[in-house]
Structures are given as C-alpha cells and as structure tokens.
Enzyme design. Structure first.
Site, PDB file in Angstrom:
ATOM      1  N   TYR A 151       0.777  -1.246   0.000  1.00  0.00           N
ATOM      2  CA  TYR A 151       0.000   0.000   0.000  1.00  0.00           C
ATOM      3  C   TYR A 151       0.810   1.299   0.000  1.00  0.00           C
ATOM      4  O   TYR A 151       0.524   2.211  -0.775  1.00  0.00           O
ATOM      5  CB  TYR A 151      -0.990   0.021   1.171  1.00  0.00           C
ATOM      6  CG  TYR A 151      -2.135  -0.952   1.072  1.00  0.00           C
ATOM      7  CD1 TYR A 151      -2.246  -1.874   0.028  1.00  0.00           C
ATOM      8  CD2 TYR A 151      -3.130  -0.963   2.041  1.00  0.00           C
ATOM      9  CE1 TYR A 151      -3.295  -2.775  -0.041  1.00  0.00           C
ATOM     10  CE2 TYR A 151      -4.199  -1.863   1.968  1.00  0.00           C
ATOM     11  CZ  TYR A 151      -4.266  -2.762   0.924  1.00  0.00           C
ATOM     12  OH  TYR A 151      -5.309  -3.638   0.858  1.00  0.00           O
TER      13      TYR A 151
ATOM     14  N   CYS B 284      -3.625  15.753  -0.612  1.00  0.00           N
ATOM     15  CA  CYS B 284      -3.225  15.305   0.728  1.00  0.00           C
ATOM     16  C   CYS B 284      -2.009  16.119   1.184  1.00  0.00           C
ATOM     17  O   CYS B 284      -1.399  16.870   0.410  1.00  0.00           O
ATOM     18  CB  CYS B 284      -2.884  13.815   0.706  1.00  0.00           C
ATOM     19  SG  CYS B 284      -1.282  13.437  -0.046  1.00  0.00           S
TER      20      CYS B 284
ATOM     21  N   GLU C 202      -1.658  13.903  -8.005  1.00  0.00           N
ATOM     22  CA  GLU C 202      -0.932  15.178  -8.081  1.00  0.00           C
ATOM     23  C   GLU C 202       0.571  14.939  -8.219  1.00  0.00           C
ATOM     24  O   GLU C 202       1.252  15.604  -9.001  1.00  0.00           O
ATOM     25  CB  GLU C 202      -1.197  16.012  -6.821  1.00  0.00           C
ATOM     26  CG  GLU C 202      -2.651  16.415  -6.625  1.00  0.00           C
ATOM     27  CD  GLU C 202      -3.470  15.416  -5.818  1.00  0.00           C
ATOM     28  OE1 GLU C 202      -3.175  14.200  -5.904  1.00  0.00           O
ATOM     29  OE2 GLU C 202      -4.396  15.829  -5.123  1.00  0.00           O
TER      30      GLU C 202
HETATM   31  N1  THU Z   1      -5.320  10.302  -3.559  1.00  0.00           N
HETATM   32  C1  THU Z   1      -4.849  11.104  -4.557  1.00  0.00           C
HETATM   33  O1  THU Z   1      -4.527  10.619  -5.654  1.00  0.00           O
HETATM   34  N2  THU Z   1      -4.721  12.425  -4.309  1.00  0.00           N
HETATM   35  C2  THU Z   1      -4.989  13.007  -3.114  1.00  0.00           C
HETATM   36  O2  THU Z   1      -4.622  14.144  -2.882  1.00  0.00           O
HETATM   37  C3  THU Z   1      -5.740  12.259  -2.109  1.00  0.00           C
HETATM   38  C4  THU Z   1      -5.662  10.781  -2.233  1.00  0.00           C
HETATM   39  C5  THU Z   1      -5.455   8.870  -3.814  1.00  0.00           C
HETATM   40  C6  THU Z   1      -4.484   8.021  -3.029  1.00  0.00           C
HETATM   41  C7  THU Z   1      -5.201   6.693  -3.036  1.00  0.00           C
HETATM   42  O3  THU Z   1      -4.865   6.005  -4.224  1.00  0.00           O
HETATM   43  C8  THU Z   1      -6.665   7.055  -3.069  1.00  0.00           C
HETATM   44  O4  THU Z   1      -6.730   8.413  -3.451  1.00  0.00           O
HETATM   45  C9  THU Z   1      -7.384   6.870  -1.768  1.00  0.00           C
HETATM   46  O5  THU Z   1      -6.720   7.503  -0.747  1.00  0.00           O
END
Ligand code: THU
Length: 131
Positions: free
Chosen positions: A52, A89, A59
C-alpha cells in the site's frame, strides 16, 4: 482565488482521464491536470500498489512527469475524483510547495462548483529551502 473558464477546461480533461487511475485497493480514482509556466499540460492519476505505501497520488504523478521533462515552475493544478471534491493530501501539498508555493490549486464536486486556493493558503508556513 477564483476558478475561471480555463479551470473548467482542465477539470473536464481530468475527468476524461479518470479511467486511467489504477486504484484496485481504494477504488477511489483521482485525476489531475497540472499546468507548467511553459503552458504545457501534464496529466496524472493515482497509481496504487499491493504494498500500500508504495502507491502514489494523482498530483505527485503529474508533477513527477513534469519535473522529469524539465518543467520546474507551475501555474495551476486541477483535480477531479469520481465522486465528490478531492483536495491534495498533505504529502502532495508539501511535494508541490517545493516547486511553486504560489501556484493555483483547483477542485470541486463538479464542473460548475469549482473552488480555488493558492498552494500557500493550503499549506501555510510551509517548509522550503530558498534556492
Ligand atoms: N489520492 C490522490 O490521488 N490524491 C490526493 O490528494 C488524495 C488521495 C489517492 C491516493 C489513493 O490512491 C486514493 O486516493 C485513496 O486515498
């Protein structure tokens, strides 16, 4: 900051590329379109992994593609998810802040409800070496 008509164009492009997200574990597709100061657009999707923590957000995928092609300064990024509003995030905020603290960040629950902030607003007092 105010979302404009170009943000809508980019949001549509992000939606069109959502199907390339590789997210069998979360089943939460995320898609981003990043614009460099050159004007070039870079797409990115989240790419998950059976281990994981090895997965990467949309981004950072987009910005890694751009930096590896020589782009270092960014104008904006627009982010779309399959359902609802998705903001970067903390790791992505820090990753992007390295290159362009004042870039525009846009997301929203649909094309008619986009919101925009500067990255500095989303990561106040961020850490960055002034080089
Ligand atoms: N995720 C993103 O691609 N961008 C973000 O800013 C937030 C989270 C993805 C990571 C993971 O693959 C999925 O969303 C669930 O967390």
């Amino acid at each position: 900051m105010i979302a404009d008509s170009y943000d809508k164009v980019l949001f549509k492009k992000a939606l069109d590329n959502l199907s390339n997200a590789y997210c069998p574990y979360s089943e939460f597709p995320v898609s981003a379109v990043l614009v460099g100061e050159s004007g070039k657009e870079y797409t990115g999707v989240n790419i998950e992994n059976a281990a994981y923590p090895a997965g990467i957000c949309a981004e950072r995928t987009a910005m890694s593609k751009a930096v590896s092609e020589g782009e270092r300064n960014f104008e904006r990024i627009v982010i779309a998810t399959a359902n609802g509003e998705g903001w970067p995030c903390g790791i992505c905020r820090q990753f992007m802040y390295e290159f362009s603290p004042d870039m525009k960040v846009v997301a929203g629950k649909n094309i008619d409800n986009l919101k925009a902030y500067s990255l500095r607003e989303l990561l106040p007092e961020g850490f960055r070496l002034e080089v």
